[in-house]
Design a protein around this motif. Structure first.
Motif, PDB file in Angstrom:
ATOM      1  N   GLN A 141      55.135  38.370  37.406  1.00 50.51           N
ATOM      2  CA  GLN A 141      54.660  38.798  36.092  1.00 50.51           C
ATOM      3  C   GLN A 141      53.250  39.374  36.105  1.00 50.51           C
ATOM      4  N   PHE A 142      52.368  38.811  36.921  1.00 47.22           N
ATOM      5  CA  PHE A 142      50.939  39.142  36.826  1.00 47.22           C
ATOM      6  C   PHE A 142      50.512  39.911  38.079  1.00 47.22           C
ATOM      7  N   THR A 143      50.143  41.171  37.885  1.00 47.87           N
ATOM      8  CA  THR A 143      49.931  42.065  39.029  1.00 47.87           C
ATOM      9  C   THR A 143      48.563  42.729  39.036  1.00 47.87           C
ATOM     10  N   ARG A 144      47.729  42.476  38.036  1.00 50.47           N
ATOM     11  CA  ARG A 144      46.456  43.188  37.943  1.00 50.47           C
ATOM     12  C   ARG A 144      45.280  42.222  38.095  1.00 50.47           C
ATOM     13  N   SER A 145      44.215  42.724  38.707  1.00 45.26           N
ATOM     14  CA  SER A 145      43.032  41.910  38.969  1.00 45.26           C
ATOM     15  C   SER A 145      41.785  42.776  38.933  1.00 45.26           C
ATOM     16  N   HIS A 146      40.641  42.137  39.118  1.00 43.77           N
ATOM     17  CA  HIS A 146      39.372  42.828  39.360  1.00 43.77           C
ATOM     18  C   HIS A 146      39.456  43.581  40.690  1.00 43.77           C
ATOM     19  N   ASN A 147      38.489  44.449  40.944  1.00 37.56           N
ATOM     20  CA  ASN A 147      38.355  45.005  42.285  1.00 37.56           C
ATOM     21  C   ASN A 147      38.267  43.830  43.259  1.00 37.56           C
ATOM     22  N   PRO A 148      39.112  43.775  44.277  1.00 39.95           N
ATOM     23  CA  PRO A 148      39.152  42.582  45.137  1.00 39.95           C
ATOM     24  C   PRO A 148      37.825  42.184  45.764  1.00 39.95           C
ATOM     25  N   ASP A 149      36.951  43.160  46.001  1.00 39.97           N
ATOM     26  CA  ASP A 149      35.691  42.857  46.689  1.00 39.97           C
ATOM     27  C   ASP A 149      34.552  42.489  45.746  1.00 39.97           C
ATOM     28  N   LEU A 150      34.745  42.692  44.444  1.00 37.38           N
ATOM     29  CA  LEU A 150      33.702  42.395  43.462  1.00 37.38           C
ATOM     30  C   LEU A 150      34.305  41.636  42.289  1.00 37.38           C
TER      31      LEU A 150
END
Length: 343
Positions: A141-150
């Motif tokens: 269901q959940f596929t979006r996040s912050h930029n992985p490095d920041l």
């Protein structure tokens, strides 16, 4: 390779089977659960799973509120932990997404050169507008996040750690193990990040209090990422707030935690490589009528709790506030305003 996952739970009933099934796919052979004060059938389900030899379940031994650290202290003395080749201390909303080999913990260990500890950086996954609780895998269901490095303007992001049996352990922390402060340098453990690189010296020796459980994530996830689904749906987040201490009388609800983790700037579908096998593993667990019934009961109680909370004006206000909240983390929004840019 014997890998034991250790975790503490309270009212995680709808999410238990997915986490157990996923961990077994990546090579976890044993689970040790500690529970406390459950009202959604979490403890009933764990007892049923324990009766079938799928997990071990103990009441949390904590006498005060320090539930996790007391449980970890207790866990270190349990045979399922002391006899494991590796110990994985994590929460039920954290999924170890392995990018190398056959995508299992043994493959990760090999890629990292078989160190005595491996610390994996979090990647916080957003709710991304999903409001309604559904009985479907979280990783689907959940596929979006912050930029992985920041994350929230920080290059250093928290970790969770795999610990090998011969680590010179003083005690398990929730995020990392610790060894004696005066341990001679030659006896300090070999310890890598998720790219097989040696962790920074200050992290190794816990010399930087501000970063005692985190280090820069850039370049640290070649072999594995720790997907953290701290929010899930808006429904589940409201229930999660009730699980904690939500005494909001005479003060505004602080939505910082939600906003910091609800940044949908980046899409990452890599963990869905596990989804077909996860669906099959879940179906296998649910083929047991009692386990399936207990899972359905937990989901029903989760929805009932949501409905009961939303009958209260305070939770109606919280729901409205979170719906309207910016998807920019507070720190990022503040910087934009400071620079005179448009939000």
């Amino acid at each position: 390779m014997r890998v034991t996952a250790v975790t503490c739970v309270k009212n995680e009933g709808p999410f238990l089977l997915e986490w157990i099934a996923f961990n077994r796919l990546i090579g976890v052979t044993d689970h040790l659960f500690y529970s406390n004060d459950c009202t959604d059938g979490t403890d009933e389900m764990l007892d049923a799973l324990a009766a079938r030899g799928i997990v071990q379940h103990l009441p949390n031994p904590a006498k005060g509120r320090n539930y996790q650290m007391e449980a970890l202290k207790h866990a270190a003395k349990q045979e399922v932990v002391s006899e494991a080749d590796w110990v994985w201390v994590a929460d039920v909303d954290e999924f170890l997404n392995i990018h190398v080999g056959d995508h299992t913990i043994p493959a990760l260990v090999e890629a990292c050169g078989n160190p005595q500890a491996i610390s994996l950086n979090f990647q916080f996954f957003a709710s991304d507008g999903i409001e309604t609780f559904e009985d479907r895998p979280v990783i689907e269901q959940f596929t979006r996040s912050h930029n992985p490095d920041l994350w929230c303007g920080e290059a250093a992001i928290e970790v969770k750690s795999l610990v090998r049996h011969d680590f010179p352990l003083q005690y398990f922390g929730a995020h990392r193990p610790f060894f004696r402060e005066k341990l001679p340098p030659k006896k300090r453990p070999s310890w890598t990040d998720g790219s097989g690189r040696k962790v920074q010296h200050k992290f190794l020796v816990a010399a930087n209090p501000r970063r005692i459980r985190k280090f820069p994530a850039q370049g640290a996830r070649d072999y594995a990422t720790l997907n953290h689904y701290a929010l899930r749906s808006l429904d589940s987040y409201l229930v999660k707030n009730d699980r904690g201490d939500v005494n909001r009388e005479n003060r505004a609800f602080d939505d910082t935690y939600w906003r910091e983790r609800n940044d949908p700037a980046w899409q990452d579908l890599s963990i869905q490589r596990y989804l077909p096998d996860l669906q099959a593993a879940l179906a296998d667990l649910k083929s047991d009528p009692e386990i399936n019934a207990l899972h359905d009961k937990a989901c029903a109680l989760h929805r009932e709790k949501r409905d009961a909370l939303l009958a209260q004006p305070a939770y109606q206000e919280m729901q409205a506030q979170l719906r309207a909240a910016s998807t920019l983390p507070p720190q990022e929004e503040a910087l934009i305003r400071k620079l005179g840019l448009t939000v």
